[in-house]
Design a protein around this motif. Structure first.
Motif, mmCIF file in Angstrom:
data_model
loop_
_atom_site.group_PDB
_atom_site.id
_atom_site.type_symbol
_atom_site.label_atom_id
_atom_site.label_comp_id
_atom_site.label_asym_id
_atom_site.label_seq_id
_atom_site.Cartn_x
_atom_site.Cartn_y
_atom_site.Cartn_z
ATOM 1 N N ASP A 1 55.458 -22.356 92.190
ATOM 2 C CA ASP A 1 55.953 -23.518 92.940
ATOM 3 C C ASP A 1 56.361 -24.652 92.005
ATOM 4 N N VAL A 2 55.567 -24.886 90.978
ATOM 5 C CA VAL A 2 55.883 -25.938 90.003
ATOM 6 C C VAL A 2 57.175 -25.592 89.268
ATOM 7 N N TYR A 3 57.294 -24.343 88.810
ATOM 8 C CA TYR A 3 58.497 -23.931 88.080
ATOM 9 C C TYR A 3 59.732 -24.001 88.976
ATOM 10 N N MET A 4 59.580 -23.584 90.236
ATOM 11 C CA MET A 4 60.699 -23.592 91.174
ATOM 12 C C MET A 4 61.187 -25.031 91.399
ATOM 13 N N LYS A 5 60.261 -25.947 91.639
ATOM 14 C CA LYS A 5 60.622 -27.350 91.864
ATOM 15 C C LYS A 5 61.256 -27.978 90.627
ATOM 16 N N VAL B 1 63.885 -20.515 81.117
ATOM 17 C CA VAL B 1 63.120 -19.280 81.302
ATOM 18 C C VAL B 1 61.643 -19.542 81.024
ATOM 19 N N VAL B 2 60.774 -18.991 81.876
ATOM 20 C CA VAL B 2 59.328 -19.029 81.657
ATOM 21 C C VAL B 2 58.810 -17.600 81.736
ATOM 22 N N VAL B 3 57.940 -17.239 80.789
ATOM 23 C CA VAL B 3 57.259 -15.946 80.817
ATOM 24 C C VAL B 3 55.778 -16.238 81.004
ATOM 25 N N GLU B 4 55.225 -15.785 82.110
ATOM 26 C CA GLU B 4 53.825 -16.021 82.464
ATOM 27 C C GLU B 4 53.054 -14.711 82.344
ATOM 28 N N VAL B 5 52.046 -14.687 81.479
ATOM 29 C CA VAL B 5 51.156 -13.530 81.380
ATOM 30 C C VAL B 5 49.966 -13.834 82.279
ATOM 31 N N LEU B 6 49.758 -12.980 83.278
ATOM 32 C CA LEU B 6 48.714 -13.236 84.267
ATOM 33 C C LEU B 6 47.335 -13.285 83.644
ATOM 34 N N SER B 7 46.547 -14.242 84.115
ATOM 35 C CA SER B 7 45.153 -14.364 83.711
ATOM 36 C C SER B 7 44.292 -13.844 84.855
ATOM 37 N N THR B 8 43.016 -14.134 84.807
ATOM 38 C CA THR B 8 42.133 -13.703 85.892
ATOM 39 C C THR B 8 42.358 -14.513 87.161
ATOM 40 N N ASP B 9 42.965 -15.696 87.032
ATOM 41 C CA ASP B 9 43.270 -16.522 88.198
ATOM 42 C C ASP B 9 44.696 -16.218 88.658
ATOM 43 N N ARG B 10 44.875 -15.068 89.240
ATOM 44 C CA ARG B 10 46.196 -14.578 89.614
ATOM 45 C C ARG B 10 46.884 -15.460 90.656
ATOM 46 N N LYS B 11 46.131 -16.024 91.586
ATOM 47 C CA LYS B 11 46.733 -16.875 92.610
ATOM 48 C C LYS B 11 47.366 -18.105 91.967
ATOM 49 N N ARG B 12 46.651 -18.707 91.039
ATOM 50 C CA ARG B 12 47.183 -19.880 90.341
ATOM 51 C C ARG B 12 48.437 -19.507 89.560
ATOM 52 N N ASP B 13 48.382 -18.366 88.879
ATOM 53 C CA ASP B 13 49.502 -17.940 88.044
ATOM 54 C C ASP B 13 50.735 -17.554 88.858
ATOM 55 N N THR B 14 50.547 -16.923 90.009
ATOM 56 C CA THR B 14 51.695 -16.411 90.755
ATOM 57 C C THR B 14 52.170 -17.329 91.876
ATOM 58 N N LYS B 15 51.311 -18.171 92.405
ATOM 59 C CA LYS B 15 51.710 -19.038 93.522
ATOM 60 C C LYS B 15 51.866 -20.498 93.068
ATOM 61 N N MET B 16 50.792 -21.061 92.565
ATOM 62 C CA MET B 16 50.815 -22.484 92.220
ATOM 63 C C MET B 16 51.810 -22.783 91.091
ATOM 64 N N LYS B 17 51.752 -21.981 90.032
ATOM 65 C CA LYS B 17 52.668 -22.216 88.914
ATOM 66 C C LYS B 17 54.102 -21.904 89.319
#
Length: 82
Positions: free
Chosen positions: A27-31, A9-25
């Motif tokens: 993808d890393v977690y999914m892989k 389980v990962v809990v991500e609290v969004l920062s100001t860089d929402r694209k990085r937090d919701t897309k890039m990370k």
């Protein structure tokens, strides 16, 4: 004494860089095989749960402010955004 592999389980609290937090990370977690990925959005007071199904994240729920439910961990708790 070491832990290898991805967390369940990962809990991500969004920062100001929402694209990085919701897309890039995501993808890393999914892989890596993270089974549940929670996105906490303090700006909109919203929690989203994504569950890994056949190697792809599927939205499980988007919940009311301050509610966290994990089927994998079999727990639910409330929190405050303040």
């Amino acid at each position: 004494g070491k832990i290898y592999g991805a967390p369940d389980v990962v809990v991500e609290v969004l920062s100001t860089d929402r694209k990085r937090d919701t897309k890039m990370k995501a993808d890393v977690y999914m892989k890596a095989g993270v089974k549940e990925y929670f996105i906490v959005d303090p700006e909109n007071c919203e929690t989203t749960c994504l569950t890994l199904v056949d190697g792809i994240y599927q939205p499980t729920y988007r919940d009311q402010p301050g509610t966290f439910r994990s089927a994998l961990l079999n727990l639910e708790f409330m929190f405050d955004y303040e």
